[in-house]
Design an enzyme around this catalytic site. Structure first.
Site, PDB file in Angstrom:
ATOM      1  N   HIS A  62       0.824  -1.214   0.000  1.00 32.57           N
ATOM      2  CA  HIS A  62       0.000   0.000   0.000  1.00 32.57           C
ATOM      3  C   HIS A  62       0.856   1.261   0.000  1.00 32.57           C
ATOM      4  O   HIS A  62       1.988   1.274   0.486  1.00 32.57           O
ATOM      5  CB  HIS A  62      -0.880   0.028   1.258  1.00 32.57           C
ATOM      6  CG  HIS A  62      -1.757  -1.153   1.418  1.00 32.57           C
ATOM      7  ND1 HIS A  62      -2.242  -1.561   2.642  1.00 32.57           N
ATOM      8  CD2 HIS A  62      -2.254  -2.041   0.516  1.00 32.57           C
ATOM      9  CE1 HIS A  62      -2.985  -2.642   2.484  1.00 32.57           C
ATOM     10  NE2 HIS A  62      -3.011  -2.953   1.203  1.00 32.57           N
ATOM     11  N   LYS A  72       6.884   6.415   6.545  1.00 39.43           N
ATOM     12  CA  LYS A  72       6.499   5.507   7.632  1.00 39.43           C
ATOM     13  C   LYS A  72       7.718   5.122   8.455  1.00 39.43           C
ATOM     14  O   LYS A  72       8.802   4.925   7.905  1.00 39.43           O
ATOM     15  CB  LYS A  72       5.843   4.242   7.055  1.00 39.43           C
ATOM     16  CG  LYS A  72       4.517   4.526   6.372  1.00 39.43           C
ATOM     17  CD  LYS A  72       3.982   3.343   5.588  1.00 39.43           C
ATOM     18  CE  LYS A  72       2.744   3.772   4.811  1.00 39.43           C
ATOM     19  NZ  LYS A  72       2.324   2.778   3.817  1.00 39.43           N
ATOM     20  N   TYR A 132       3.245   1.762  13.853  1.00 42.41           N
ATOM     21  CA  TYR A 132       4.037   2.646  12.998  1.00 42.41           C
ATOM     22  C   TYR A 132       3.506   4.071  12.971  1.00 42.41           C
ATOM     23  O   TYR A 132       2.340   4.312  13.261  1.00 42.41           O
ATOM     24  CB  TYR A 132       4.122   2.094  11.570  1.00 42.41           C
ATOM     25  CG  TYR A 132       2.821   1.807  10.883  1.00 42.41           C
ATOM     26  CD1 TYR A 132       2.033   0.720  11.248  1.00 42.41           C
ATOM     27  CD2 TYR A 132       2.399   2.596   9.814  1.00 42.41           C
ATOM     28  CE1 TYR A 132       0.839   0.444  10.596  1.00 42.41           C
ATOM     29  CE2 TYR A 132       1.215   2.313   9.142  1.00 42.41           C
ATOM     30  CZ  TYR A 132       0.455   1.237   9.527  1.00 42.41           C
ATOM     31  OH  TYR A 132      -0.719   0.956   8.866  1.00 42.41           O
ATOM     32  N   ASP A 170      -6.697  -6.541  -1.148  1.00 38.92           N
ATOM     33  CA  ASP A 170      -5.302  -6.823  -1.493  1.00 38.92           C
ATOM     34  C   ASP A 170      -5.177  -7.971  -2.485  1.00 38.92           C
ATOM     35  O   ASP A 170      -4.177  -8.089  -3.184  1.00 38.92           O
ATOM     36  CB  ASP A 170      -4.489  -7.095  -0.229  1.00 38.92           C
ATOM     37  CG  ASP A 170      -4.217  -5.802   0.532  1.00 38.92           C
ATOM     38  OD1 ASP A 170      -3.785  -5.884   1.696  1.00 38.92           O
ATOM     39  OD2 ASP A 170      -4.436  -4.707  -0.040  1.00 38.92           O
TER      40      ASP A 170
HETATM   41  C1  LIG Z   1      -4.474   2.520   6.964  1.00 35.59           C
HETATM   42  C2  LIG Z   1      -5.683   2.943   7.743  1.00 35.59           C
HETATM   43  C3  LIG Z   1      -6.839   2.179   7.776  1.00 35.59           C
HETATM   44  N1  LIG Z   1      -7.922   2.598   8.504  1.00 35.59           N
HETATM   45  C4  LIG Z   1      -9.109   1.744   8.549  1.00 35.59           C
HETATM   46  C5  LIG Z   1      -9.710   1.401   7.198  1.00 35.59           C
HETATM   47  C6  LIG Z   1     -10.288   0.019   7.412  1.00 35.59           C
HETATM   48  O1  LIG Z   1     -11.587   0.146   7.970  1.00 35.59           O
HETATM   49  C7  LIG Z   1      -9.368  -0.601   8.457  1.00 35.59           C
HETATM   50  C8  LIG Z   1      -8.336  -1.536   7.854  1.00 35.59           C
HETATM   51  O2  LIG Z   1      -7.703  -0.838   6.815  1.00 35.59           O
HETATM   52  P1  LIG Z   1      -6.703  -1.620   5.843  1.00 35.59           P
HETATM   53  O3  LIG Z   1      -7.312  -2.930   5.457  1.00 35.59           O
HETATM   54  O4  LIG Z   1      -6.325  -0.667   4.734  1.00 35.59           O
HETATM   55  O5  LIG Z   1      -5.489  -1.858   6.823  1.00 35.59           O
HETATM   56  P2  LIG Z   1      -4.065  -2.463   6.405  1.00 35.59           P
HETATM   57  O6  LIG Z   1      -4.227  -3.518   5.369  1.00 35.59           O
HETATM   58  O7  LIG Z   1      -3.354  -2.763   7.656  1.00 35.59           O
HETATM   59  O8  LIG Z   1      -3.370  -1.212   5.720  1.00 35.59           O
HETATM   60  C9  LIG Z   1      -2.031  -0.830   6.010  1.00 35.59           C
HETATM   61  O9  LIG Z   1      -1.235  -1.802   5.411  1.00 35.59           O
HETATM   62  C10 LIG Z   1       0.101  -1.493   5.069  1.00 35.59           C
HETATM   63  C11 LIG Z   1       1.002  -2.356   5.907  1.00 35.59           C
HETATM   64  C12 LIG Z   1       0.509  -0.089   5.158  1.00 35.59           C
HETATM   65  O10 LIG Z   1       1.695   0.212   5.078  1.00 35.59           O
HETATM   66  C13 LIG Z   1      -0.491   0.978   5.271  1.00 35.59           C
HETATM   67  O11 LIG Z   1      -0.129   1.823   6.343  1.00 35.59           O
HETATM   68  C14 LIG Z   1      -1.875   0.557   5.454  1.00 35.59           C
HETATM   69  O12 LIG Z   1      -2.479   0.612   4.178  1.00 35.59           O
HETATM   70  O13 LIG Z   1      -8.718   0.501   9.106  1.00 35.59           O
HETATM   71  C15 LIG Z   1      -7.916   3.780   9.204  1.00 35.59           C
HETATM   72  O14 LIG Z   1      -8.910   4.143   9.851  1.00 35.59           O
HETATM   73  N2  LIG Z   1      -6.790   4.562   9.163  1.00 35.59           N
HETATM   74  C16 LIG Z   1      -5.677   4.182   8.465  1.00 35.59           C
HETATM   75  O15 LIG Z   1      -4.660   4.928   8.490  1.00 35.59           O
END
Ligand SMILES: Cc1cn([C@H]2C[C@H](O)[C@@H](COP(=O)(O)OP(=O)(O)O[C@H]3O[C@H](C)C(=O)[C@H](O)[C@H]3O)O2)c(=O)[nH]c1=O
Length: 190
Positions: A62, A72, A132, A170
């Site tokens: 991402h 980050k 992070y 993803d």
């Molecule tokens: C990234 C983010 C997500 N969210 C909410 C949105 C969704 O409801 C839930 C899960 O989001 P997501 O599936 O995008 O989370 P990850 O897959 O851990 O995403 C992260 O994964 C990789 C490792 C990264 O480097 C990024 O920082 C980030 O994209 O958290 C938020 O409220 N705030 C945020 O900053």
């Protein structure tokens, strides 16, 4: 804090000094002044994130596009992950290259990932808590991704495909060739 450049020099391993004694340990997990001095960049982290995942969970790759591109500073406070950063800065000598590193609660290594990189990790331990900092707030409308298993990238995720768990999002990220990259200068720091 000890800093070591990786094969992609702008991606930097940060190792805090551990002060152990009979009670346990203490460490300064973040020092703005020292990180700015080593990177030569003005840093303004504004958001802390934390996620917990089971073995085999892969989050990524991402990134957020400018003007909400994120630097980050990542670490693992429980368990162990394989962390991958992919250079998507047009014109970079390492454009399209990735670097991987094992981050764990045990090795206490952190990774500084500047703007212009796609980021992801896979959990190698039973569970892992990933913590992070980012220097831009979450803007989902500017969030983009790249397929973790793009054959052109040949990213080694350390676990067999059958052991991986990903979000539906993803599973269908664009391939590297279809992704939106960072134009020169848009990953710069003012
Ligand atoms: C990234 C983010 C997500 N969210 C909410 C949105 C969704 O409801 C839930 C899960 O989001 P997501 O599936 O995008 O989370 P990850 O897959 O851990 O995403 C992260 O994964 C990789 C490792 C990264 O480097 C990024 O920082 C980030 O994209 O958290 C938020 O409220 N705030 C945020 O900053």
């Amino acid at each position: 804090m000890n800093f070591t450049r990786t094969e992609i020099p702008e991606v930097i391993i940060c190792e805090p000094e551990i002060h152990g004694d009979h009670r346990g340990y203490f460490m300064e997990s973040f020092r703005k002044d020292r990180l700015e001095a080593f990177t030569g960049l003005p840093l303004h982290f504004c958001q802390d994130n934390e996620s917990r995942s089971a073995r085999g969970v892969l989050r990524g790759l991402h990134y957020q596009l400018p003007p909400y591109a994120q630097t980050k500073l990542v670490r693992v406070v429980e368990g162990c992950v394989w962390d991958v950063s992919l250079d998507i800065r047009i014109g970079s000598p390492t454009f399209g290259q990735w670097v991987g590193i094992k981050l764990s609660a045990e090795n206490k290594k952190q990774l500084f990932i500047p703007r212009g990189f796609a980021h992801g990790f896979v959990v190698l331990s039973e569970t892992a808590v990933f913590s992070y900092k980012t220097d831009a707030y979450y803007h989902p409308e500017n969030e983009r991704g790249i397929r973790f298993d793009d054959p052109e990238l040949q990213i080694n995720w350390k676990l067999p495909e059958t052991a991986l768990t990903l979000s539906a999002k993803d599973r269908k990220q664009p391939l590297f060739r279809e992704a939106e990259y960072f134009e020169p200068k848009t990953a710069l720091y003012e």
